[in-house]
Design a protein around this motif. Structure first.
Motif, short mmCIF file in Angstrom:
data_model
loop_
_atom_site.label_atom_id
_atom_site.label_comp_id
_atom_site.label_asym_id
_atom_site.label_seq_id
_atom_site.Cartn_x
_atom_site.Cartn_y
_atom_site.Cartn_z
N GLY A 173 46.64 64.89 85.84
CA GLY A 173 46.21 66.08 85.13
C GLY A 173 45.28 66.93 85.97
O GLY A 173 45.00 66.64 87.13
N LEU A 174 44.77 68.01 85.35
CA LEU A 174 43.97 68.97 86.10
C LEU A 174 42.69 68.35 86.65
O LEU A 174 42.30 68.62 87.80
CB LEU A 174 43.65 70.17 85.20
N ALA A 175 42.03 67.52 85.84
CA ALA A 175 40.80 66.87 86.32
C ALA A 175 41.11 65.95 87.50
O ALA A 175 40.36 65.90 88.49
CB ALA A 175 40.14 66.09 85.19
N SER A 176 42.22 65.23 87.41
CA SER A 176 42.64 64.35 88.50
C SER A 176 42.94 65.15 89.77
O SER A 176 42.56 64.77 90.87
CB SER A 176 43.87 63.55 88.07
N GLN A 177 43.63 66.29 89.60
CA GLN A 177 43.93 67.14 90.74
C GLN A 177 42.65 67.68 91.37
O GLN A 177 42.54 67.76 92.60
CB GLN A 177 44.81 68.31 90.29
N ALA A 178 41.68 68.05 90.53
CA ALA A 178 40.42 68.58 91.04
C ALA A 178 39.67 67.52 91.83
O ALA A 178 39.12 67.79 92.92
CB ALA A 178 39.57 69.10 89.89
N GLN A 179 39.63 66.28 91.30
CA GLN A 179 38.94 65.21 92.01
C GLN A 179 39.62 64.90 93.35
O GLN A 179 38.96 64.64 94.35
CB GLN A 179 38.90 63.97 91.12
N HIS A 180 40.96 64.93 93.34
CA HIS A 180 41.68 64.70 94.60
C HIS A 180 41.38 65.80 95.60
O HIS A 180 41.20 65.54 96.80
CB HIS A 180 43.18 64.62 94.31
N GLN A 181 41.31 67.05 95.11
CA GLN A 181 41.02 68.17 96.01
C GLN A 181 39.63 68.04 96.60
O GLN A 181 39.41 68.32 97.79
CB GLN A 181 41.15 69.50 95.25
N VAL A 182 38.67 67.62 95.78
CA VAL A 182 37.31 67.41 96.28
C VAL A 182 37.31 66.34 97.36
O VAL A 182 36.64 66.49 98.40
CB VAL A 182 36.37 67.00 95.12
N ALA A 183 38.07 65.26 97.12
CA ALA A 183 38.15 64.20 98.13
C ALA A 183 38.72 64.75 99.44
O ALA A 183 38.24 64.40 100.52
CB ALA A 183 39.02 63.06 97.60
N GLU A 184 39.74 65.60 99.33
CA GLU A 184 40.30 66.21 100.54
C GLU A 184 39.27 67.11 101.22
O GLU A 184 39.14 67.12 102.44
CB GLU A 184 41.55 67.02 100.20
N ASN A 185 38.55 67.89 100.40
CA ASN A 185 37.55 68.80 100.96
C ASN A 185 36.44 68.05 101.69
O ASN A 185 35.90 68.52 102.69
CB ASN A 185 36.94 69.67 99.86
#
Length: 268
Positions: A173-185
């Protein structure tokens, strides 16, 4: 029984052949991914839409979550107000609150229809949902337009509000995608392959997706270059991994094409 490839599936297969095989990030892989998202949304929205029309009081929180997840994956951002996701979420809240529902266009405040008090439980649920949608709109916009600037605080807030609004956070979901993006960042996704993710649910989903993409690339290459040597074991493995990654297998998708090719090969 093998499923005959659809016209769209055939187009994707043709593109894969022109590219010399399906590889991660290739045009054919992206086309297959978008097709899967569209078909998943079509299926879920059809089921939920039928319930909204025929028996709205049977809409559950799980129905609302399923269509919200499918629509978010398809659009790449938070679904807008008035979408089937929004309608289903409101209806689920009304059903759980049991009283105090308001018709379309009516603003829910301290009093409901004709001045009658709104059930506090329903109002509280609607407030939590509104808070989530507000955060999701902001973070979803950043994920689309400036993903490199999504912060841990934003991802954590979205995760918290999704949990409060729905009782769970959705895998992928969107929260999961956001957390993954933060991890990438933050460079966390460049850790060694034996390192573990701080979010087991996200990592599990990512692993299933990676397994599917790896198998899809290999089988896609054989479909493009050496179709007569596609084996039943390869087709079955692709089918299994697609189901684990997406939750179902697509008619006319790569797994279906592989199974169709196996059936053709056994006739020879």
């Amino acid at each position: 029984m093998a499923t005959k490839p659809t016209e769209v599936g055939q187009v994707i297969s043709d593109v894969a052949r022109a590219e010399g095989g399906t590889t991660k990030g290739s045009q054919s892989a992206q086309m297959q991914s978008e097709l899967s998202k569209q078909r998943n949304f079509d299926q879920v929205s059809s089921n939920v839409g039928s319930k909204l029309d025929a028996a709205p009081d049977s809409i559950t929180k799980e129905d609302a979550q399923a269509v919200h997840r499918a629509e978010t994956r398809l659009q790449g951002q938070q679904p807008p107000s008035g979408s089937i996701s929004s309608v289903a979420q409101h209806q689920a809240a009304v059903n759980e609150g049991a009283t105090g529902s308001t018709p379309k266009g009516t603003t829910t405040g301290s009093s409901g229809l004709n001045g009658a008090p709104v059930d506090p439980n329903l109002q509280s649920q609607l407030d939590r949902q509104a808070n989530f949608e507000d955060a999701a709109s902001k973070v979803g916009g950043k994920l689309v337009n400036e993903p490199g600037n999504v912060t841990k605080e934003e991802a954590d807030l979205l995760h918290s509000r999704e949990q409060r609004a729905f009782g769970v956070t959705e895998k992928g979901g969107l929260a999961s995608q956001a957390q993954h993006q933060v991890a990438e960042n933050e460079g966390a996704t460049s850790t060694p392959s034996n390192a573990t993710s701080s979010n087991p649910s996200t990592q599990s989903h990512m692993d299933r997706q990676a397994n599917y993409e790896d198998t899809a690339a290999k089988v896609g290459n054989k479909l493009a270059k050496d179709p007569e040597n596609i084996t039943k074991e390869e087709a079955d493995l692709l089918h299994s991994r697609e189901h684990r990654a997406i939750g179902h297998t697509e008619k006319g998708g790569l797994a279906a094409q592989a199974q169709h090719q196996v059936a053709e090969n056994t006739k020879s």
